[in-house]
Scaffold this active site. Structure first.
Site, PDB file in Angstrom:
ATOM      1  N   LYS A 246      59.160   8.354  60.915  1.00  0.00           N
ATOM      2  CA  LYS A 246      57.601   8.708  60.457  1.00  0.00           C
ATOM      3  C   LYS A 246      57.163  10.024  60.896  1.00  0.00           C
ATOM      4  O   LYS A 246      57.683  10.504  62.119  1.00  0.00           O
ATOM      5  CB  LYS A 246      56.624   7.750  60.651  1.00  0.00           C
ATOM      6  CG  LYS A 246      56.461   7.353  62.180  1.00  0.00           C
ATOM      7  CD  LYS A 246      55.694   6.199  62.200  1.00  0.00           C
ATOM      8  CE  LYS A 246      55.216   5.725  63.805  1.00  0.00           C
ATOM      9  NZ  LYS A 246      54.572   4.599  64.141  1.00  0.00           N
TER      10      LYS A 246
ATOM     11  N   ARG B  57      45.655  -4.808  63.603  1.00  0.00           N
ATOM     12  CA  ARG B  57      45.690  -3.774  62.828  1.00  0.00           C
ATOM     13  C   ARG B  57      46.479  -4.139  61.556  1.00  0.00           C
ATOM     14  O   ARG B  57      45.798  -5.370  60.979  1.00  0.00           O
ATOM     15  CB  ARG B  57      46.670  -2.597  63.318  1.00  0.00           C
ATOM     16  CG  ARG B  57      46.505  -1.370  62.766  1.00  0.00           C
ATOM     17  CD  ARG B  57      47.196  -0.337  63.435  1.00  0.00           C
ATOM     18  NE  ARG B  57      48.563  -0.352  63.774  1.00  0.00           N
ATOM     19  CZ  ARG B  57      49.411   0.578  64.355  1.00  0.00           C
ATOM     20  NH1 ARG B  57      48.952   1.832  64.775  1.00  0.00           N
ATOM     21  NH2 ARG B  57      50.601   0.185  64.420  1.00  0.00           N
TER      22      ARG B  57
ATOM     23  N   TYR C 152      39.395  37.078  68.483  1.00  0.00           N
ATOM     24  CA  TYR C 152      37.994  36.566  68.008  1.00  0.00           C
ATOM     25  C   TYR C 152      36.999  36.220  68.913  1.00  0.00           C
ATOM     26  O   TYR C 152      37.193  35.576  69.848  1.00  0.00           O
ATOM     27  CB  TYR C 152      38.256  35.269  67.167  1.00  0.00           C
ATOM     28  CG  TYR C 152      38.951  35.644  65.879  1.00  0.00           C
ATOM     29  CD1 TYR C 152      38.472  36.311  64.927  1.00  0.00           C
ATOM     30  CD2 TYR C 152      40.110  34.859  65.420  1.00  0.00           C
ATOM     31  CE1 TYR C 152      39.158  36.533  63.553  1.00  0.00           C
ATOM     32  CE2 TYR C 152      40.751  35.073  64.402  1.00  0.00           C
ATOM     33  CZ  TYR C 152      40.490  35.715  63.349  1.00  0.00           C
ATOM     34  OH  TYR C 152      41.133  36.056  62.199  1.00  0.00           O
TER      35      TYR C 152
HETATM   36  C1  LIG Z   1      55.064   4.135  64.981  1.00  0.00           C
HETATM   37  C2  LIG Z   1      55.593   2.553  65.184  1.00  0.00           C
HETATM   38  C3  LIG Z   1      56.810   2.270  65.673  1.00  0.00           C
HETATM   39  C4  LIG Z   1      57.273   3.429  66.690  1.00  0.00           C
HETATM   40  O1  LIG Z   1      56.489   3.578  67.990  1.00  0.00           O
HETATM   41  P1  LIG Z   1      56.902   4.048  69.223  1.00  0.00           P
HETATM   42  O2  LIG Z   1      55.808   3.761  70.275  1.00  0.00           O
HETATM   43  O3  LIG Z   1      56.972   5.546  68.969  1.00  0.00           O
HETATM   44  O4  LIG Z   1      58.133   3.822  69.672  1.00  0.00           O
HETATM   45  C5  LIG Z   1      57.207   1.099  65.826  1.00  0.00           C
HETATM   46  N1  LIG Z   1      56.497   0.209  65.114  1.00  0.00           N
HETATM   47  C6  LIG Z   1      55.515   0.434  64.230  1.00  0.00           C
HETATM   48  C7  LIG Z   1      54.720  -0.629  63.570  1.00  0.00           C
HETATM   49  C8  LIG Z   1      55.047   1.791  64.196  1.00  0.00           C
HETATM   50  O5  LIG Z   1      53.822   2.069  63.625  1.00  0.00           O
END
Ligand SMILES: *Cc1c(COP(=O)(O)O)cnc(C)c1O
Length: 373
Positions: free
Chosen positions: A38, A132, A265
């Site tokens: 992601k 969440r 700046y």
């Molecule tokens: C982003 C995410 C992960 C990966 O997390 P890391 O700590 O970067 O390994 C796994 N599960 C969910 C639900 C996430 O949102």
């Protein structure tokens, strides 16, 4: 190729492969890596990273949005792509067209997705304490009704741990409680005849700190990129990870700044004596945090440290190269990575701006060229 880039990211294929192998060595029995790619693979470049992972034998991936999944399909990524986050009903067709697996977070959402009228694979998200996304683990009746939606095929069920970065007594208790309530639910569902598919709960820190919790997929993000969120977590990391990413930028111009003159700046940098400055072709629009302005951050040039002079601009950054021999236009400045004997890490930058490596890396901009070497 590297000769003409303005500002760029170099990805080490060898480091990525190393991290895949050491993380695989930690996997519980019958568990596979499901890399989190992601946020453009935490800034690294989603297509580049995912395709490399595919060549290393990885068959499952997770992304935050349907759009991210669709972009990976356009890059011809095969295998399962799990969308971890919310997908708007207007984008349900994208799920189908791109063969994405959607996360279902509660009964209401399951009904909406079911009403789309097309068969779709889903993973059920269970809230075991993070509060969440996810249906509460104690809502057994609602969860059973999700299984009853005729157009949805549950191919997985998962939860997310919220304090897995530590093994303090308190965090260990809450993590174990999350895992217990998750697996108790899965067992109860299976015994009642509902097929849950793959049950998973570990992300990077879960795999590093609690591999004994098991599950059939490990959704690893940050560790796969060879860093942890915070430097201090390295002390208890059971494996040696190798940073995958280097961030570099070109020197566009080198010039004198005479005593009393200011650069950038707001006259934020004033030369106390005669100085030499270099202008780099990278700015905050590329993800170089503006918090690093005025000497709070520096870069490496010709094996030496050059502090950031004045305020970081949108597209450019001025650094002080006084006393660094031989700096000229066209040279390379290293912002993250090694330069001769020196190394500047993602931890250094993240700490200088009071954040974690995840945020720093995932904000690296679209404008950067990404190369796998
Ligand atoms: C982003 C995410 C992960 C990966 O997390 P890391 O700590 O970067 O390994 C796994 N599960 C969910 C639900 C996430 O949102």
């Amino acid at each position: 190729m590297r000769g003409r880039e303005r500002a760029w990211i170099e990805l080490s294929a060898a480091a990525l492969e190393h991290n895949v192998r050491v993380l695989q060595s930690l996997l519980p029995p019958d568990c596979a890596l499901m890399p989190a790619v992601k946020a453009n693979a935490y800034g690294h470049g989603a297509a580049l990273v995912a395709k490399k992972l595919q060549r290393l034998g990885i068959r499952q991936f997770c992304v935050a949005s349907a759009e991210e999944g669709a972009a990976l399909r356009r890059a011809r990524l095969r295998g399962e792509i799990l969308v971890l986050g919310y997908t708007h009903p207007e984008q349900f067709s994208l799920l189908r067209r791109c063969r994405l697996t959607q996360t279902v977070v509660d009964l209401e959402y399951a009904r909406r997705l079911n009403a789309f009228g097309k068969k779709l694979p889903v993973h059920l998200k269970i809230d075991t304490g993070m509060h969440r996304l996810g249906e509460r683990a104690d809502h057994s009746a609602k969860i059973r009704e999700i299984f009853a939606q005729e157009n949805l095929t549950v191919t997985g069920i998962y939860t997310h741990l919220c304090a897995d970065e530590s093994r303090s007594a308190e965090d260990m208790n809450s993590t174990r409680a999350q895992a217990d309530s998750f697996f108790a639910l899965v067992r109860e569902l299976e015994e009642a005849g509902f097929c849950c598919g793959r049950a998973h709960l570990l992300a990077s820190y879960g795999l590093l700190n609690y591999p004994e919790l098991g599950g059939s997929l490990a959704r690893t993000g940050i560790a796969l990129y060879g860093v942890l969120s915070r430097r201090e977590d390295l002390a208890q990391c059971p494996v040696e990870l190798q940073p995958v990413l280097s961030l570099k930028a070109r020197v566009a111009q080198v010039k004198e700044l005479y005593r009393g003159e200011a650069a950038g700046y707001g006259h934020a940098y004033v030369a106390e004596g005669d100085r030499r400055i270099a202008v780099l072709t990278i700015g905050y629009a590329d993800g170089l945090p503006r918090e690093l302005s005025c000497g709070r951050g520096s870069v490496l040039i010709n094996g030496r440290t050059a502090p950031i002079a004045g305020r970081i601009c949108m597209d450019q950054t001025i650094v002080d190269v006084t006393g660094i021999p031989g700096v000229r236009a066209g040279n390379t400045a290293v912002i993250i990575g090694k330069d001769h004997e020196l190394e500047q890490t993602a931890y250094d930058l993240a700490e200088a701006c009071g954040t974690i490596t995840n945020e720093l890396l995932s904000r690296l901009g679209q404008r950067l060229t990404r190369l796998m070497i």
